[in-house]
Enzyme design. Structure first.
Site, PDB file in Angstrom:
ATOM      1  CE1 TYR A  24      -3.705   2.481   0.416  1.00 49.96           C
ATOM      2  CE2 TYR A  24      -2.455   3.328   2.291  1.00 49.96           C
ATOM      3  CZ  TYR A  24      -3.485   3.454   1.385  1.00 49.96           C
ATOM      4  OH  TYR A  24      -4.305   4.563   1.429  1.00 49.96           O
ATOM      5  CD  GLN A 127      -3.805  15.544   3.570  1.00 43.70           C
ATOM      6  OE1 GLN A 127      -3.947  14.761   4.505  1.00 43.70           O
ATOM      7  NE2 GLN A 127      -4.534  15.494   2.475  1.00 43.70           N
ATOM      8  CE1 TYR A 129      -5.718  13.312   0.054  1.00 48.64           C
ATOM      9  CE2 TYR A 129      -6.407  12.482   2.204  1.00 48.64           C
ATOM     10  CZ  TYR A 129      -5.547  12.447   1.127  1.00 48.64           C
ATOM     11  OH  TYR A 129      -4.512  11.557   1.113  1.00 48.64           O
ATOM     12  CG  HIS A 275      -1.009  11.725  -4.113  1.00 46.96           C
ATOM     13  ND1 HIS A 275      -1.732  12.777  -3.602  1.00 46.96           N
ATOM     14  CD2 HIS A 275      -1.223  10.694  -3.258  1.00 46.96           C
ATOM     15  CE1 HIS A 275      -2.368  12.387  -2.504  1.00 46.96           C
ATOM     16  NE2 HIS A 275      -2.064  11.132  -2.271  1.00 46.96           N
TER      17      HIS A 275
END
Length: 396
Positions: A24, A127, A129, A275
């Site tokens: 992952y 952070q 989103y 990313h």
């Protein structure tokens, strides 16, 4: 295992972690072309060696958003750190704090804001989103402000999640995923004891605090997938700019025009990032995208960069390409999974030593002296197209 370089932590983490967790963090989107190019393009950036420069007074210190940093490095936002080490976000934050650099807490952390912030002296970054649930976003911002977070890192390159094929193969998703993860956990005793048993709760702390109930891995995957917002535009960010009175950084910039838009919007910083190759495969590596962006907005906005940075030499390369500071992702997560806080602390020491060697041998006594002039053309080989203009006149 002897850890003599940052790269050693990856091999150690692969042995310790259940495959679903290792892949992952280690994997990327689709065929992982961009994931590989992030590292390879950066490795092709050659530095200009200089000699007899009296490097006795060398300093890595820098200032960003009125914060003093011991070196131009911060720990970037990485989700699920608490699944890689016992209360992993707290351990990583403590290591960063002790080294004098910022730690960025992810929206999708295991440990909530209220657990991590009091564990360190330095204000952490947070952070966020862009999500459909604006109530969650406002709740998270309010909690971050209340906890004293200094800087908001706003991730904008995930209007939809990338296709990560490794996750289906490893058990993070796909058929019988829960059973596969369980079988992997019981066959990795070090992780099972340290994190599986003693690292509880394993819910997503920031999301659970908002929903008022535990949010496990399956809930996280479903909730996040349903909350990404492909309709987002710059206009949708205006209320956040008005609400957040501290520095605001836009993360996920790869195009100079988007960087100019960030300046016009009033952001304090940008992160040149793909990313970590986890979103759109085939886009430019950060190393290739950075020079043109720096040409467009250097001096108008703080430029941070991530993706592909594995050691102190890579940090110096990114600074020379135009970054003011870099964010670490996988590099610190490998170390965290291997040895917790001590692993991250050792990684940061390694990076600092590697930076000092690179700066000494390139004649840069301070971070401000690491410039485009520090770069040369790779021997007999053209640099990637986006980097080539910077090497003109400096061929070795």
């Amino acid at each position: 295992m002897i850890i003599s370089a940052a790269s050693d932590y990856r091999a150690a983490a692969q042995r310790i972690l259940p495959p679903f967790l290792f892949h992952y963090m280690d994997g990327g989107a689709y065929s992982e072309y961009t994931l590989r190019r992030n590292v390879e393009d950066l490795s092709e950036v050659a530095l200009r060696q200089r000699i007899l420069k009296n490097m006795s007074d060398l300093s890595l210190e820098t200032t960003l958003f009125n914060e003093k940093l011991s070196m131009p490095v911060a720990l970037g936002p990485v989700g699920l750190c608490g699944m890689y080490a016992r209360r992993g976000e707290v351990q990583a934050a403590k290591a960063a704090d002790a080294h004098g650099i910022p730690f960025t807490l992810s929206t999708v952390s295991v440990c909530p804001i209220e657990e991590v912030a009091p564990a360190i002296k330095r204000p952490m970054w947070f952070q966020l989103y862009v999500l459909r649930d604006r109530g969650f976003m406002r709740n998270a911002l309010e909690r971050a402000k209340a906890a004293g977070c200094s800087t908001l890192v706003f991730t904008v390159d995930m209007p939809t999640p990338g296709a990560r094929y490794r996750d289906a193969h490893s058990g993070m998703s796909g058929p019988n995923a829960a059973m596969r993860r369980y079988l992997q956990a019981v066959t990795h005793p070090q992780w099972a004891w340290d994190v599986g048993l003693n690292g509880r709760p394993h819910d997503l702390g920031n999301i659970s605090a908002y929903l008022g109930k535990p949010t496990g891995l399956e809930d996280y995957i479903g909730w996040l997938a349903n909350n990404f917002d492909p309709s987002i535009s710059w206009k949708d960010l205006e209320w956040i700019r008005d609400f957040w009175d501290g520095p605001m950084v836009i993360k996920g910039i790869l195009d100079p025009e988007d960087a100019r838009d960030a300046v016009r919007f009033g952001a304090d910083g940008i992160v040149v990032s793909n990313h970590g190759g986890r979103q759109l495969d085939g886009v430019l590596s950060s190393a290739c995208a950075l020079p043109a962006i720096a040409d467009a907005v250097k001096g108008d906005i703080a430029i941070l960069a991530d993706s592909g940075i594995r050691n102190g030499l890579d940090v110096v390369r990114m600074i020379a390409l135009g970054a003011d500071t870099v964010l670490l992702g996988r590099a610190f997560l490998y170390a965290l999974a291997t040895a917790g806080q001590a692993g991250v602390a050792n990684l940061l020491n390694l990076i600092e030593k590697e930076m000092k060697v690179a700066m000494t041998l390139t004649g840069a006594k301070s971070i401000s002296e690491i410039t485009q002039d520090s770069l040369v053309q790779v021997l007999g080989k053209e640099l990637p197209a986006a980097l080539a203009p910077m090497a003109k006149g400096n061929a070795a």
